[in-house]
Scaffold this motif. Structure first.
Motif, PDB file in Angstrom:
ATOM      1  N   GLY A 148      39.473 -19.253  10.430  1.00  0.00           N
ATOM      2  CA  GLY A 148      39.433 -17.916  11.006  1.00  0.00           C
ATOM      3  C   GLY A 148      40.427 -16.939  10.421  1.00  0.00           C
ATOM      4  O   GLY A 148      40.431 -15.759  10.786  1.00  0.00           O
ATOM      5  N   GLN A 181      19.812 -10.882  10.446  1.00  0.00           N
ATOM      6  CA  GLN A 181      20.926 -11.173   9.552  1.00  0.00           C
ATOM      7  C   GLN A 181      20.841 -10.358   8.260  1.00  0.00           C
ATOM      8  O   GLN A 181      21.858  -9.888   7.738  1.00  0.00           O
ATOM      9  CB  GLN A 181      20.974 -12.679   9.261  1.00  0.00           C
ATOM     10  N   PRO A 238      25.499 -21.289   6.993  1.00  0.00           N
ATOM     11  CA  PRO A 238      26.226 -21.779   8.178  1.00  0.00           C
ATOM     12  C   PRO A 238      27.187 -22.931   7.888  1.00  0.00           C
ATOM     13  O   PRO A 238      28.116 -23.172   8.673  1.00  0.00           O
ATOM     14  CB  PRO A 238      25.099 -22.217   9.119  1.00  0.00           C
ATOM     15  N   ARG A 239      26.998 -23.633   6.771  1.00  0.00           N
ATOM     16  CA  ARG A 239      27.910 -24.733   6.430  1.00  0.00           C
ATOM     17  C   ARG A 239      29.194 -24.244   5.772  1.00  0.00           C
ATOM     18  O   ARG A 239      30.160 -25.011   5.659  1.00  0.00           O
ATOM     19  CB  ARG A 239      27.209 -25.709   5.481  1.00  0.00           C
ATOM     20  N   ARG A 285      32.741 -22.793   5.165  1.00  0.00           N
ATOM     21  CA  ARG A 285      33.947 -22.724   5.986  1.00  0.00           C
ATOM     22  C   ARG A 285      34.992 -21.781   5.412  1.00  0.00           C
ATOM     23  O   ARG A 285      35.835 -21.275   6.132  1.00  0.00           O
ATOM     24  CB  ARG A 285      34.520 -24.114   6.172  1.00  0.00           C
ATOM     25  N   GLU A 323      32.262 -12.686  11.777  1.00  0.00           N
ATOM     26  CA  GLU A 323      32.008 -14.074  11.355  1.00  0.00           C
ATOM     27  C   GLU A 323      33.280 -14.916  11.491  1.00  0.00           C
ATOM     28  O   GLU A 323      33.235 -16.063  11.930  1.00  0.00           O
ATOM     29  CB  GLU A 323      31.532 -14.101   9.901  1.00  0.00           C
ATOM     30  N   THR A 324      34.418 -14.349  11.110  1.00  0.00           N
ATOM     31  CA  THR A 324      35.665 -15.124  11.208  1.00  0.00           C
ATOM     32  C   THR A 324      36.018 -15.405  12.656  1.00  0.00           C
ATOM     33  O   THR A 324      36.532 -16.478  12.977  1.00  0.00           O
ATOM     34  CB  THR A 324      36.841 -14.391  10.519  1.00  0.00           C
ATOM     35  N   GLN A 357      33.837 -15.464  15.351  1.00  0.00           N
ATOM     36  CA  GLN A 357      32.845 -16.220  16.102  1.00  0.00           C
ATOM     37  C   GLN A 357      32.659 -17.642  15.610  1.00  0.00           C
ATOM     38  O   GLN A 357      32.402 -18.543  16.414  1.00  0.00           O
ATOM     39  CB  GLN A 357      31.495 -15.492  16.074  1.00  0.00           C
ATOM     40  N   ARG A 358      32.779 -17.872  14.305  1.00  0.00           N
ATOM     41  CA  ARG A 358      32.515 -19.212  13.784  1.00  0.00           C
ATOM     42  C   ARG A 358      33.711 -19.848  13.092  1.00  0.00           C
ATOM     43  O   ARG A 358      33.606 -20.946  12.566  1.00  0.00           O
ATOM     44  CB  ARG A 358      31.302 -19.187  12.843  1.00  0.00           C
ATOM     45  N   LEU A 404      35.141 -18.856  10.409  1.00  0.00           N
ATOM     46  CA  LEU A 404      35.074 -18.737   8.959  1.00  0.00           C
ATOM     47  C   LEU A 404      36.392 -18.179   8.428  1.00  0.00           C
ATOM     48  O   LEU A 404      36.946 -17.241   8.983  1.00  0.00           O
ATOM     49  CB  LEU A 404      33.933 -17.796   8.567  1.00  0.00           C
TER      50      LEU A 404
END
Length: 197
Positions: free
Chosen positions: A27, A104, A138-139, A141, A167-168, A170-171, A173
């Motif tokens: 993140g 998206q 989605p994979r 990181r 994105e950072t 929520q997931r 990233l």
């Protein structure tokens, strides 16, 4: 955690980076600033496992890069045309990685019709957006963005960075951001690395 330890990079008998060490947590958004010609693009290629380095280690959760199979560290290069096979459509290239839906595509200002075209039929800014979305599999990181919005107008640039920050958050990233625009880096980064001149 992405960890760079005592990294030294040489190219064409020229020392670009010496004893570089830093970590990137999930993140986190790390901006890297250096003068033109310093070797930011080469550093990005090395961090993504595209190019060898002379000394040091690069690991993701303790495992050395490059990893076998899909690499969760993805690079969006400064010249996006280099990321595409000129004989295939950009949609084929995108769908080799994953299949984002229309929502998206819209978030990154990508028109569906662009995906039916080959790279030489699109502008650099259009290609950059498709290359970015492909890297957001989605994979993934850690995303390494090398001047990724430099070819875009300010409004679209702002929208895309807002989406990447989401994105950072929520997931989880992580981002490494290379840019000549210090004001941009200061605005979107959670931490800055400034190369000594």
């Amino acid at each position: 955690m992405f960890c760079v330890s005592s990294l030294t990079i040489e190219q064409d008998n020229r020392l670009l980076w010496r004893d570089l060490s830093f970590t990137v947590m999930p993140g986190e958004r790390v901006g890297i600033s250096a003068p033109s010609g310093y070797g930011k693009t080469t550093l990005g290629r090395v961090l993504a496992g595209w190019q060898r380095h002379q000394q040091g280690t690069i690991t993701l959760d303790g495992h050395p890069l490059p990893l076998r199979g899909y690499c969760p560290v993805q690079l969006v290069p400064q010249h996006p045309e280099l990321a595409f096979n000129p004989y295939r459509t950009t949609g084929d290239a995108l769908h080799d990685a994953w299949r984002p839906d229309d929502v998206q595509l819209a978030r990154y200002h990508i028109k569906a019709e662009w995906l039916t075209r080959k790279p030489n039929q699109l502008s650099g800014g259009e290609l950059a957006r498709i290359a970015l979305l492909r890297a957001l599999d989605p994979r993934t990181r850690l995303l390494i963005a090398d001047e990724v919005t430099a070819q875009l107008d300010p409004a679209i640039q702002r929208d895309i960075w807002q989406q990447l920050i989401i994105e950072t958050q929520q997931r989880g990233l992580s981002l490494i951001i290379f840019s000549h625009q210090m004001a941009l880096l200061e605005q979107i980064s959670t931490r800055l690395i400034v190369a000594a001149t």
